[in-house]
Scaffold this active site. Structure first.
Site, PDB file in Angstrom:
ATOM      1  N   TRP A 160      -3.205   5.547  -5.606  1.00 15.77           N
ATOM      2  CA  TRP A 160      -2.699   6.565  -4.679  1.00 15.77           C
ATOM      3  C   TRP A 160      -1.605   7.438  -5.289  1.00 15.77           C
ATOM      4  CZ3 TRP A 160      -5.420   7.734  -0.729  1.00 15.77           C
ATOM      5  CH2 TRP A 160      -6.117   6.778   0.010  1.00 15.77           C
TER       6      TRP A 160
ATOM      7  N   THR B  47       0.852  -1.181   0.000  1.00 17.66           N
ATOM      8  CA  THR B  47       0.000   0.000   0.000  1.00 17.66           C
ATOM      9  C   THR B  47       0.893   1.236   0.000  1.00 17.66           C
ATOM     10  OG1 THR B  47      -1.715   1.168   1.221  1.00 17.66           O
ATOM     11  CG2 THR B  47      -0.141  -0.046   2.535  1.00 17.66           C
TER      12      THR B  47
ATOM     13  N   LYS C  37      -6.205  10.196  -3.868  1.00 17.06           N
ATOM     14  CA  LYS C  37      -6.615   8.973  -4.552  1.00 17.06           C
ATOM     15  C   LYS C  37      -7.264   9.316  -5.880  1.00 17.06           C
ATOM     16  CE  LYS C  37      -7.622   4.406  -3.279  1.00 17.06           C
ATOM     17  NZ  LYS C  37      -8.350   3.459  -2.467  1.00 17.06           N
TER      18      LYS C  37
ATOM     19  N   GLU D 272      -5.028  -2.704   4.102  1.00 20.75           N
ATOM     20  CA  GLU D 272      -4.765  -3.235   5.443  1.00 20.75           C
ATOM     21  C   GLU D 272      -5.939  -4.020   6.007  1.00 20.75           C
ATOM     22  OE1 GLU D 272      -4.042  -0.251   4.310  1.00 20.75           O
ATOM     23  OE2 GLU D 272      -2.237   0.588   5.217  1.00 20.75           O
TER      24      GLU D 272
HETATM   25  P1  AMP Z   1      -6.350   1.215  -0.468  1.00 15.96           P
HETATM   26  O1  AMP Z   1      -5.484   0.742   0.647  1.00 15.96           O
HETATM   27  O2  AMP Z   1      -5.602   1.636  -1.671  1.00 15.96           O
HETATM   28  O3  AMP Z   1      -7.423   0.226  -0.748  1.00 15.96           O
HETATM   29  O4  AMP Z   1      -7.075   2.533   0.027  1.00 15.96           O
HETATM   30  C1  AMP Z   1      -7.828   2.588   1.211  1.00 15.96           C
HETATM   31  C2  AMP Z   1      -8.402   3.976   1.391  1.00 15.96           C
HETATM   32  O5  AMP Z   1      -9.259   4.297   0.283  1.00 15.96           O
HETATM   33  C3  AMP Z   1      -9.264   4.166   2.607  1.00 15.96           C
HETATM   34  O6  AMP Z   1      -8.503   4.378   3.774  1.00 15.96           O
HETATM   35  C4  AMP Z   1     -10.084   5.394   2.206  1.00 15.96           C
HETATM   36  O7  AMP Z   1      -9.347   6.589   2.365  1.00 15.96           O
HETATM   37  C5  AMP Z   1     -10.298   5.161   0.716  1.00 15.96           C
HETATM   38  N1  AMP Z   1     -11.590   4.487   0.481  1.00 15.96           N
HETATM   39  C6  AMP Z   1     -11.808   3.175   0.288  1.00 15.96           C
HETATM   40  N2  AMP Z   1     -13.124   2.932   0.079  1.00 15.96           N
HETATM   41  C7  AMP Z   1     -13.763   4.127   0.156  1.00 15.96           C
HETATM   42  C8  AMP Z   1     -15.121   4.543   0.042  1.00 15.96           C
HETATM   43  N3  AMP Z   1     -16.114   3.705  -0.230  1.00 15.96           N
HETATM   44  N4  AMP Z   1     -15.378   5.861   0.188  1.00 15.96           N
HETATM   45  C9  AMP Z   1     -14.396   6.750   0.430  1.00 15.96           C
HETATM   46  N5  AMP Z   1     -13.092   6.425   0.549  1.00 15.96           N
HETATM   47  C10 AMP Z   1     -12.778   5.122   0.419  1.00 15.96           C
END
Ligand code: AMP
Length: 541
Positions: A445, A185, A440, A331
Site C-alpha cells: 500500500w 494494515t 496498491k 481485516e
Molecule cells: P490488504 O489489507 O493489504 O490485504 O489489502 C486489501 C485490499 O486489497 C482490498 O480491500 C482490495 O482493495 C485489494 N484486493 C485484494 N484482493 C484483490 C483482488 N483479487 N482484486 C482486486 N483488489 C483486491
C-alpha cells in the site's frame, strides 16, 4: 438446549499437533537468503517449536499476552515462530519489512513488541530506528553469517538459543478466542492499524481455505508460499499446509521471476500463491525462456490486487497453468472470496469463462457479503449495481487494535471494506473501484493522503493530489498532480523524489508528476479524485 459435544478449543497448537501426528514425514523446504537450501519435516518442526517454547518462556521471559515481533522472510524459522509464539499464549506480530522507517517505528511502539526475531539481512533496517523503540527487550537474530556485527543492543542468536534446549514442553491451555497473531494494515491517514487474529479465526480460516472450492490442497501437493509471511499471516498457508499434509516450500528473499521459476522447477511445485505482480513477472520470463521440462505447477492462487483476464488467458494458453483469483484484506484474515468455475459454466465460451475467473468470486462458507448502494440499500445481485462491499464472518475483524474506528463498521455489525463492487445473479463479486484513498503497488500500500500532505509541505508546492494510475507490472503506481506556488518556476521531478525519500519507502514515491494550474474539486471543495482519475487514470499525461 446446549448440544453434548466436547468443548474443544480451535487453536494453532492443535494444528501443529495434528501435522506432527498425521503427516510427520511431510517436508518444509526453505531457500534461504544466502542461497542455501534447508529441508526438514513436520516432525522436526514440532520438536523445534517445543524447544522454542522453552526458549520463549524460560530464556526470554515471555508470558501470556506478550507481543512478539517478527521481521523476516519466508523460511522454516519463521514458520516455527508462527506456531511456537501462539502456543505459549503470546502473539506473533509479523512486521512488514517494506514499510518506511517511520511506519515501522510506529508499528513496533504501538504494538509494544517485547522481543523481535529478525533476519540478519534485515537488521540494518531496524538499526536505523532502534534508538526510538520503547518496548523491545531483545533482538533475536536468524540466519546470521559467520562474520556478523550490529549496533543493535541486547542481541541473541536464534540457533544458539535453541541449541540443546529440551524438546519437552507442556502446552498451556488456551482459549480459542485468545489472540494468536497480529498484522498492521495501511490507514488512509498514513498511520497503520493493527488487526489482532484469534486462534479460532486462524484455525477456521485455514481449514476453510484448504477445501476444494478454495485453495484445493491435499497431501500430494507441493506448495510454494510466495506471499510474504509479513503479510496477513502469509494468507494462512503455513497453517493450512499442516492441515492438508502438503509439502511447504519457502523462498525467503528469492523472489525475482528467474529465482521463482527455478524453485518451481527444482522442487516440482504443484500449487503456489502470490500477488499479480509476481505472476506477471514469472509469465513474462517464461514467455522469453519457456521452462523445459514443463512445470508441474497446476494452479497459482492470486490475491491482493486484481488478476487480469489477459494474465489468466496467457498462462492458460501458453503454459496450461490455471490462475485462480481470490479477494481478501488484512481485516479478513485475509481470504474472503474466490473465483472458480462451476459445472453450469461448462457450456460457456472460453472468453465468458475467463470473464468469470477475472471476477473476485463467491464467498467462503463462514463469510457473508453484501453490496450497499449510495442510498444505503442492499444492491440487487444483477452484476451491474455498484456499491460498497461489506462483509461479516468467522474471521472478519470486529475492532482495530487500540484504535476506536467505528467508521469502518455499520450499525448492524458489518465491516465496510472500502472496495466498490457488484455481485451477479450467480453470487460472483467483482471489484470495480475503491473508496479508500490508497494505492496498491506490487501488493504493497501507498497512502495518497500521506503523500499529499508531505508534498504540500514542500516550499514550492501550493496544492498536491495523488491518485493511482494503472501499471502493467505493479498493478498501480502513484501519480502526483501538483500546483506550484509560482507558476513560472521549474521544479524537477527529481527534486520531489529526493524530498519524499526522507519519509517514504522507495516504492511509495511517485515516478510521475503533472503540473497544473488548479486541482479539480468537488462541490464541497475537496479534491475531486474521481475527476482527477478520469483525466489521468490511463496514465496519459
Ligand atoms: P490488504 O489489507 O493489504 O490485504 O489489502 C486489501 C485490499 O486489497 C482490498 O480491500 C482490495 O482493495 C485489494 N484486493 C485484494 N484482493 C484483490 C483482488 N483479487 N482484486 C482486486 N483488489 C483486491
Amino acid at each position: 438446549m446446549e448440544g453434548l459435544i466436547m468443548d474443544y478449543p480451535l487453536t494453532t497448537t492443535t494444528i501443529l499437533e495434528y501435522g506432527n501426528s498425521a503427516f510427520k514425514h511431510k517436508k518444509i523446504i526453505s531457500h534461504l537468503p544466502n542461497g542455501s537450501r534447508h529441508e526438514y519435516t513436520f516432525g522436526d518442526l514440532h520438536k523445534r517449536c517445543k524447544q522454542l517454547a522453552n526458549v520463549l518462556t524460560h530464556k526470554l521471559g515471555v508470558t501470556k499476552g506478550d507481543m512478539i515481533g517478527t521481521f523476516a522472510w519466508n523460511h522454516y524459522q519463521h514458520v516455527e515462530l508462527y506456531y511456537g509464539i501462539p502456543s505459549v499464549g503470546a502473539i506473533c506480530h509479523t512486521i512488514n519489512i517494506r514499510l518506511s522507517s517511520h511506519q515501522t517505528e510506529f508499528i513496533i511502539n504501538h504494538s509494544e513488541d517485547k522481543v523481535i526475531f529478525v533476519d540478519a539481512s534485515l537488521v540494518p533496517l531496524l538499526e536505523k530506528i532502534a534508538g526510538q523503540l520503547e518496548t523491545v527487550e531483545h533482538y533475536v537474530i536468524m540466519n546470521a553469517p559467520e562474520k556478523f556485527s550490529t549496533t543493535l543492543l541486547n542481541v541473541l542468536h536464534y540457533e544458539d538459543l535453541l541449541e540443546g534446549e529440551s524438546e519437552e514442553f507442556e502446552w498451556p491451555t488456551l482459549s480459542e478466542n485468545d489472540a494468536c497473531g497480529m498484522c498492521y494494515t495501511s490507514g488512509t491517514t498514513g498511520l497503520p492499524k493493527g488487526v489482532l487474529y484469534t486462534h479460532r479465526s486462524t484455525y477456521l480460516h485455514a481449514l476453510t481455505i484448504s477445501t476444494p472450492n478454495a485453495a484445493n490442497y491435499d497431501n500430494s501437493d507441493i506448495v510454494l508460499l510466495i506471499v510474504p509471511q509479513f503479510h496477513v499471516m502469509a494468507w494462512g498457508y503455513p497453517y493450512l499446509c499442516l492441515i492438508t499434509g502438503s509439502d511447504m516450500v519457502l523462498p525467503s528473499s528469492n523472489l525475482q521471476p528467474e529465482a521463482i521459476i527455478s524453485i518451481l522447477q527444482e522442487e516440482k511445485i504443484t500449487k503456489a500463491n502470490g500477488v499479480p505482480t509476481i505472476w506477471m513477472g514469472v509469465y513474462e520470463a517464461m514467455k522469453k525462456n519457456p521452462p523445459r521440462p514443463k512445470l508441474a505447477l497446476q494452479e497459482y492462487l492470486v490475491g491482493g490486487s486484481a488478476l487480469t483476464a489477459s494474465l489468466i488467458k496467457g498462462m492458460d494458453d501458453d503454459f496450461g497453468i490455471k490462475g485462480v483469483q481470490a479477494w481478501g484484506m488484512t481485516e479478513t484474515s485475509p481470504l474472503g472470496t474466490v473465483s472458480r468455475l462451476q459445472p453450469h459454466h461448462e457450456k460457456l465460451s472460453t472468453e465468458e469463462k475467463i470473464k468469470i475467473r477475472a471476477k473476485q468470486g463467491i464467498e467462503f462458507p463462514g463469510i457473508e457479503m453484501r453490496v450497499v448502494d449510495n442510498n444505503g440499500k442492499v444492491a440487487e445481485r444483477d452484476g451491474k449495481t455498484m456499491g460498497e462491499l461489506q462483509v461479516k464472518g468467522a474471521w472478519v475483524i470486529k475492532s482495530y487494535f487500540k484504535t476506536n474506528n467505528r467508521d469502518n463498521f455499520t450499525d448492524d455489525g458489518w465491516f465496510r471494506t472500502g472496495d466498490v463492487s457488484t455481485v451477479d445473479s450467480d453470487g460472483y463479486m467483482h471489484i470495480t473501484d475503491r473508496t479508500k484513498d490508497l494505492i496498491k503497488s506490487g501488493g504493497e500500500w501507498i497512502s495518497s493522503v500521506a503523500l499529499e500532505s508531505a508534498l504540500m509541505s514542500h516550499p514550492k508546492v501550493k496544492e498536491a493530489a495523488v491518485i493511482a494510475i494503472p501499471d502493467e507490472k505493479w498493478a498501480e503506481r502513484p501519480l502526483a498532480v501538483i500546483v506550484l506556488t509560482d507558476e513560472d518556476e521549474v521544479v524537477l521531478d527529481a527534486n520531489f523524489k529526493e524530498f519524499l525519500s526522507r519519509d517514504f519507502a522507495n516504492y511509495q514515491i511517485p515516478d510521475n508528476y503533472v503540473f497544473v494550474n488548479q486541482v479539480p474539486r468537488t462541490s464541497v471543495g475537496k479534491f475531486d479524485k474521481k475527476e482527477i482519475r478520469r483525466l489521468y487514470a490511463q496514465g496519459e499525461l
